[in-house]
Design a protein around this motif. Sequence first.
Motif, PDB file in Angstrom:
ATOM      1  N   TRP A 191      40.869  46.788  45.711  1.00 13.70           N
ATOM      2  CA  TRP A 191      40.211  47.736  44.750  1.00 13.70           C
ATOM      3  C   TRP A 191      38.656  46.942  44.461  1.00 13.70           C
ATOM      4  N   ALA A 192      37.799  47.668  44.228  1.00  7.76           N
ATOM      5  CA  ALA A 192      36.130  47.163  43.855  1.00  7.76           C
ATOM      6  C   ALA A 192      36.152  47.766  42.544  1.00  7.76           C
ATOM      7  N   GLY A 193      35.864  46.369  41.609  1.00 11.65           N
ATOM      8  CA  GLY A 193      35.349  46.704  40.173  1.00 11.65           C
ATOM      9  C   GLY A 193      33.860  46.759  40.382  1.00 11.65           C
ATOM     10  N   VAL A 194      33.128  47.895  39.881  1.00  9.76           N
ATOM     11  CA  VAL A 194      31.835  48.175  39.660  1.00  9.76           C
ATOM     12  C   VAL A 194      31.271  48.169  38.278  1.00  9.76           C
ATOM     13  N   GLU A 195      30.063  47.315  38.099  1.00  5.34           N
ATOM     14  CA  GLU A 195      29.262  47.725  36.950  1.00  5.34           C
ATOM     15  C   GLU A 195      28.492  48.679  37.371  1.00  5.34           C
ATOM     16  N   LEU A 196      28.322  49.480  36.404  1.00  6.73           N
ATOM     17  CA  LEU A 196      27.278  50.687  36.943  1.00  6.73           C
ATOM     18  C   LEU A 196      26.055  50.505  35.854  1.00  6.73           C
TER      19      LEU A 196
ATOM     20  N   GLU B 278      29.385  45.582  30.074  1.00  8.37           N
ATOM     21  CA  GLU B 278      29.376  46.507  28.640  1.00  8.37           C
ATOM     22  C   GLU B 278      30.268  47.484  28.556  1.00  8.37           C
ATOM     23  N   PRO B 279      30.704  48.150  27.501  1.00 11.60           N
ATOM     24  CA  PRO B 279      31.774  49.197  27.384  1.00 11.60           C
ATOM     25  C   PRO B 279      31.129  50.387  28.292  1.00 11.60           C
ATOM     26  N   ASN B 280      32.050  51.013  28.915  1.00 16.04           N
ATOM     27  CA  ASN B 280      31.502  52.358  29.669  1.00 16.04           C
ATOM     28  C   ASN B 280      30.760  51.916  30.847  1.00 16.04           C
ATOM     29  N   ARG B 281      30.763  50.870  31.274  1.00 17.96           N
ATOM     30  CA  ARG B 281      29.883  50.609  32.376  1.00 17.96           C
ATOM     31  C   ARG B 281      30.643  49.993  33.643  1.00 17.96           C
ATOM     32  N   GLY B 282      31.930  49.951  33.452  1.00 17.19           N
ATOM     33  CA  GLY B 282      33.044  49.378  34.650  1.00 17.19           C
ATOM     34  C   GLY B 282      33.626  50.574  35.030  1.00 17.19           C
TER      35      GLY B 282
ATOM     36  N   ASN C 158      35.481  51.833  31.649  1.00 15.47           N
ATOM     37  CA  ASN C 158      35.970  50.507  31.005  1.00 15.47           C
ATOM     38  C   ASN C 158      34.990  49.557  31.032  1.00 15.47           C
ATOM     39  N   ASN C 159      35.298  48.177  30.467  1.00  9.47           N
ATOM     40  CA  ASN C 159      34.273  46.928  30.330  1.00  9.47           C
ATOM     41  C   ASN C 159      34.468  46.101  31.431  1.00  9.47           C
ATOM     42  N   GLY C 160      35.193  46.422  32.500  1.00 10.22           N
ATOM     43  CA  GLY C 160      35.697  45.449  33.239  1.00 10.22           C
ATOM     44  C   GLY C 160      37.290  44.953  33.227  1.00 10.22           C
ATOM     45  N   SER C 161      37.994  45.257  32.109  1.00 11.60           N
ATOM     46  CA  SER C 161      39.243  45.062  32.050  1.00 11.60           C
ATOM     47  C   SER C 161      40.237  46.352  32.041  1.00 11.60           C
ATOM     48  N   LEU C 162      41.383  46.125  32.246  1.00 10.88           N
ATOM     49  CA  LEU C 162      42.301  47.299  32.316  1.00 10.88           C
ATOM     50  C   LEU C 162      43.754  46.932  32.050  1.00 10.88           C
ATOM     51  N   ASN C 163      44.247  47.529  31.238  1.00 12.55           N
ATOM     52  CA  ASN C 163      45.807  47.375  30.662  1.00 12.55           C
ATOM     53  C   ASN C 163      45.870  45.786  30.224  1.00 12.55           C
TER      54      ASN C 163
END
Length: 123
Positions: free
Chosen positions: A63-68, A88-92, A75-80
């Motif tokens: 998987w790729a985590g992307v900062e938009l 920042e929130p809602n940029r991941g 998300n903010n780069g974290s999940l579960n």
Amino acid sequence: PKQPATKKEPSTGPAVSRLAVGDRVGLIVSDRGSSGSSSDSGPKGQLGIVRYLGYTEFSQGLWAGVELDTPTGKNNGSLNGKVYFTCEPNRGVFVKPKHLQRLSSPSPATPAVEPKAPVRLQR
């Protein structure tokens, strides 16, 4: 007789081998309105920077985590409860690498992600 299912290895095809953390990318998959947990989707046409590239606990494969660039993520780069990268929130957003188009690589003079604290190497 049926043979037992084998674990499918992640793709190491051209899309994966071209990507690196710090690459500027465009998302080429449309958002399917998922909850954002382990969706293979993101806001189509959005631009961002790869901040994580690897395996996750929420789903199999690479998987790729992307900062938009804009707050249209999930998300903010974290999940579960697991932090894969920070933004920042809602940029991941997390997407399969095949759904990303690399636009440019980071400059070798500047690091892709600056460490928040000094890094001490262990010998």
